[in-house]
Design a protein around this motif. Structure first.
Motif, short mmCIF file in Angstrom:
data_model
loop_
_atom_site.label_atom_id
_atom_site.label_comp_id
_atom_site.label_asym_id
_atom_site.label_seq_id
_atom_site.Cartn_x
_atom_site.Cartn_y
_atom_site.Cartn_z
N ARG A 1 0.67 -1.19 -0.02
CA ARG A 1 0.12 0.17 -0.16
C ARG A 1 0.87 1.20 0.03
NH1 ARG A 1 -2.12 2.70 4.72
NH2 ARG A 1 -3.69 4.37 4.06
N ASP A 2 1.92 1.40 0.81
CA ASP A 2 2.85 2.48 0.96
C ASP A 2 3.52 2.49 -0.51
OD1 ASP A 2 2.55 2.89 3.79
OD2 ASP A 2 3.88 1.76 4.27
N LYS A 3 4.03 1.39 -1.22
CA LYS A 3 4.65 1.52 -2.48
C LYS A 3 3.75 2.16 -3.55
CE LYS A 3 7.90 -2.06 -1.71
NZ LYS A 3 8.27 -3.38 -2.05
N LYS A 4 2.27 1.55 -3.52
CA LYS A 4 1.36 2.04 -4.27
C LYS A 4 1.29 3.53 -4.28
CE LYS A 4 -3.09 0.90 -6.05
NZ LYS A 4 -4.37 0.20 -6.09
N GLU A 5 0.90 4.00 -3.15
CA GLU A 5 0.57 5.31 -2.57
C GLU A 5 2.02 6.31 -3.03
OE1 GLU A 5 -0.38 6.10 1.07
OE2 GLU A 5 -2.30 5.06 1.18
N MET A 6 3.22 5.77 -2.88
CA MET A 6 4.30 6.69 -3.39
C MET A 6 4.29 6.60 -4.99
SD MET A 6 8.36 6.09 -2.22
CE MET A 6 8.40 4.37 -3.03
N PHE A 7 4.20 5.83 -5.59
CA PHE A 7 4.06 5.74 -7.14
C PHE A 7 2.90 6.63 -7.50
CE2 PHE A 7 7.72 3.68 -7.63
CZ PHE A 7 7.64 2.28 -7.28
N TYR B 1 1.50 9.19 -6.07
CA TYR B 1 1.81 10.63 -5.81
C TYR B 1 2.88 11.06 -6.91
CZ TYR B 1 -0.35 10.27 -1.19
OH TYR B 1 -1.34 10.35 -0.23
N ARG B 2 3.63 10.22 -7.25
CA ARG B 2 4.52 10.96 -8.29
C ARG B 2 4.00 11.07 -9.68
NH1 ARG B 2 7.87 7.36 -11.23
NH2 ARG B 2 7.25 5.61 -9.91
N LYS C 1 0.64 11.22 -10.09
CA LYS C 1 -0.23 12.57 -10.36
C LYS C 1 0.56 13.70 -10.44
CE LYS C 1 -3.76 10.20 -7.31
NZ LYS C 1 -4.30 10.20 -5.71
N ALA C 2 1.81 13.95 -9.83
CA ALA C 2 2.47 15.04 -9.79
C ALA C 2 2.92 15.10 -11.32
CB ALA C 2 3.67 14.92 -8.91
N GLN C 3 3.27 14.09 -12.03
CA GLN C 3 3.64 14.35 -13.37
C GLN C 3 2.44 14.87 -14.19
OE1 GLN C 3 5.09 10.30 -14.20
NE2 GLN C 3 7.37 11.14 -14.24
N ALA C 4 1.30 14.21 -13.91
CA ALA C 4 0.30 14.42 -14.75
C ALA C 4 -0.57 16.15 -14.36
CB ALA C 4 -1.29 13.60 -14.36
N TRP C 5 -0.24 16.46 -13.34
CA TRP C 5 -0.52 17.91 -12.92
C TRP C 5 0.60 18.78 -13.63
CZ3 TRP C 5 -4.86 19.73 -11.97
CH2 TRP C 5 -6.00 19.07 -11.29
N PHE C 6 1.73 18.43 -13.80
CA PHE C 6 2.70 18.92 -14.45
C PHE C 6 2.36 19.20 -15.85
CE2 PHE C 6 7.18 19.67 -16.58
CZ PHE C 6 7.31 21.00 -16.05
N ILE C 7 1.89 18.10 -16.67
CA ILE C 7 1.53 18.08 -17.85
C ILE C 7 0.28 19.05 -18.21
CG2 ILE C 7 0.53 16.73 -20.02
CD1 ILE C 7 2.12 14.15 -18.58
N VAL C 8 -0.56 19.05 -17.35
CA VAL C 8 -1.81 19.93 -17.54
C VAL C 8 -1.21 21.36 -17.39
CG1 VAL C 8 -4.02 20.73 -16.19
CG2 VAL C 8 -3.52 18.26 -16.51
#
Length: 88
Positions: free
Chosen positions: A13-19, A21-22, A24-31
């Motif tokens: 669960r921790d690994k999945k959340e860490m990935f 977040y990364r 999501k940050a990439q997607a928001w940067f693209i937006v």
């Protein structure tokens, strides 16, 4: 091995959340880049679009290959079999 112990402390669960977040940050940067391409000066539009497409391709590669369970590169067959075979 200290690194192995640290990896074991992280749950799936921790690994999945860490990935997530990364990614999501990439997607928001693209937006953000797409918004800059839309509202930015006319000369910079193609540059922002190029950057958005480039980071979009990196995000697609991230979804496809950069998860521990999805892609395993192990050139030595014995090691690969030990890692992937359930009955080893």
């Amino acid at each position: 091995n200290v690194c192995k112990k640290k990896k074991e402390l992280l749950t799936d669960r921790d690994k999945k959340e860490m990935f997530n977040y990364r990614q999501k940050a990439q997607a928001w940067f693209i937006v953000f880049l797409l918004v800059l391409a839309y509202i930015g000066p006319a000369g910079a539009t193609y540059g922002f679009l190029f950057a958005a497409v480039t980071f979009g391709m990196l995000l697609i590669c991230d979804f496809m290959f950069l998860d521990e369970k999805e892609f395993i590169y192990e050139p030595e067959y014995k090691n690969w079999k030990a890692r992937t075979a359930p009955d080893y």
